[in-house]
Design an enzyme around this catalytic site. Sequence first.
Site, short mmCIF file in Angstrom:
data_model
loop_
_atom_site.label_atom_id
_atom_site.label_comp_id
_atom_site.label_asym_id
_atom_site.label_seq_id
_atom_site.Cartn_x
_atom_site.Cartn_y
_atom_site.Cartn_z
N GLY A 116 -6.01 -0.68 9.46
CA GLY A 116 -4.61 -1.06 9.38
C GLY A 116 -3.73 0.17 9.26
O GLY A 116 -4.19 1.23 8.81
N CYS A 117 -2.47 0.05 9.65
CA CYS A 117 -1.59 1.22 9.64
C CYS A 117 -1.33 1.74 8.23
O CYS A 117 -1.51 2.94 7.95
CB CYS A 117 -0.28 0.91 10.36
#
Length: 313
Positions: A116-117
Amino acid sequence: MAKPKVYIDGKEGTTGLQIYQRLGGRHDIELLLIDEDKRKDTDERRKFLNAADLVFLCLPDTAAVEAVSLVENPNTRVIDASTAHRTNPDWTYGFAELLAGQREKIASAKRVANPGCHATGFLAGVAPLTALGVMGSDYPVTCYSITGYSGGGKKMIAEFEQEGRSVELDAPAPYAIGLTHKHLPEMQTLAGLDSAPVFVPVLGDYYKGMVTTVMLHNRMLKGAPTAQQLHEMLTEYYKGSTFVRVAPFGGESPRLHANTLAGKDWLELIVSGHAEQTIITARFDNLGKGASGAAVQNMNIMLGFDEKTGLNV
């Protein structure tokens, strides 16, 4: 020698489109393209999923799990951009620089979970400290992360870019304030922490780019290192890395603009502070090293290409 066949399931979404843009001009792979009117046809998708040597899943979690169940070809390798498999022990976490041996695990993996970012920014600074034994697993980590609105997908992009939009969108907005953000499980697990960090993401009025900041009390770290010493540790940890680079101590500007690396596929770590307190900030493109750029880097590793191929580094 035949070119590897690659299929993007969910090419129409933000992440899928960004992957397609990075792969569209390449001549070292064969990109399989499903007919637009059949992209939601399960039987047709099944054919493409099993015809490919490598598949990107750019789908919501439930759909990603379903897509994996459609893969019957034992030779098809999968990179999942959803949250569904990031803490699954049967999947390899796709952050090559993060821990010793991680790149080699990705290279041989059949199933890779793309990070995930927000988790990417958090882990880039925290995971080395736990791996080195500087941060104990019981450290109560606090983090905030400012992101552009592209990370919210098509609906949010349309909300920000429509005429006559709400004036409230002009101002930064903390969200997920219930402290249950979907990236927390991977943040805790991959950092080796006993409990999840206190984490607040902040939505900004710009398209892409991210700054993720971890705040530390140095006295609670092993040996009470100064901010300068922590900078030296991280510089050594990522020495020679293309996709994670450590800036000079304190950075090169008194302000950390979240969109500085928009359009790039690498991440910059900035360590600042003094003898008693430290902040570690990861600056990167939430659609680059935070999503699609990382996915293509993982593909390159898995297929034996130069990691930088097709990426802006």
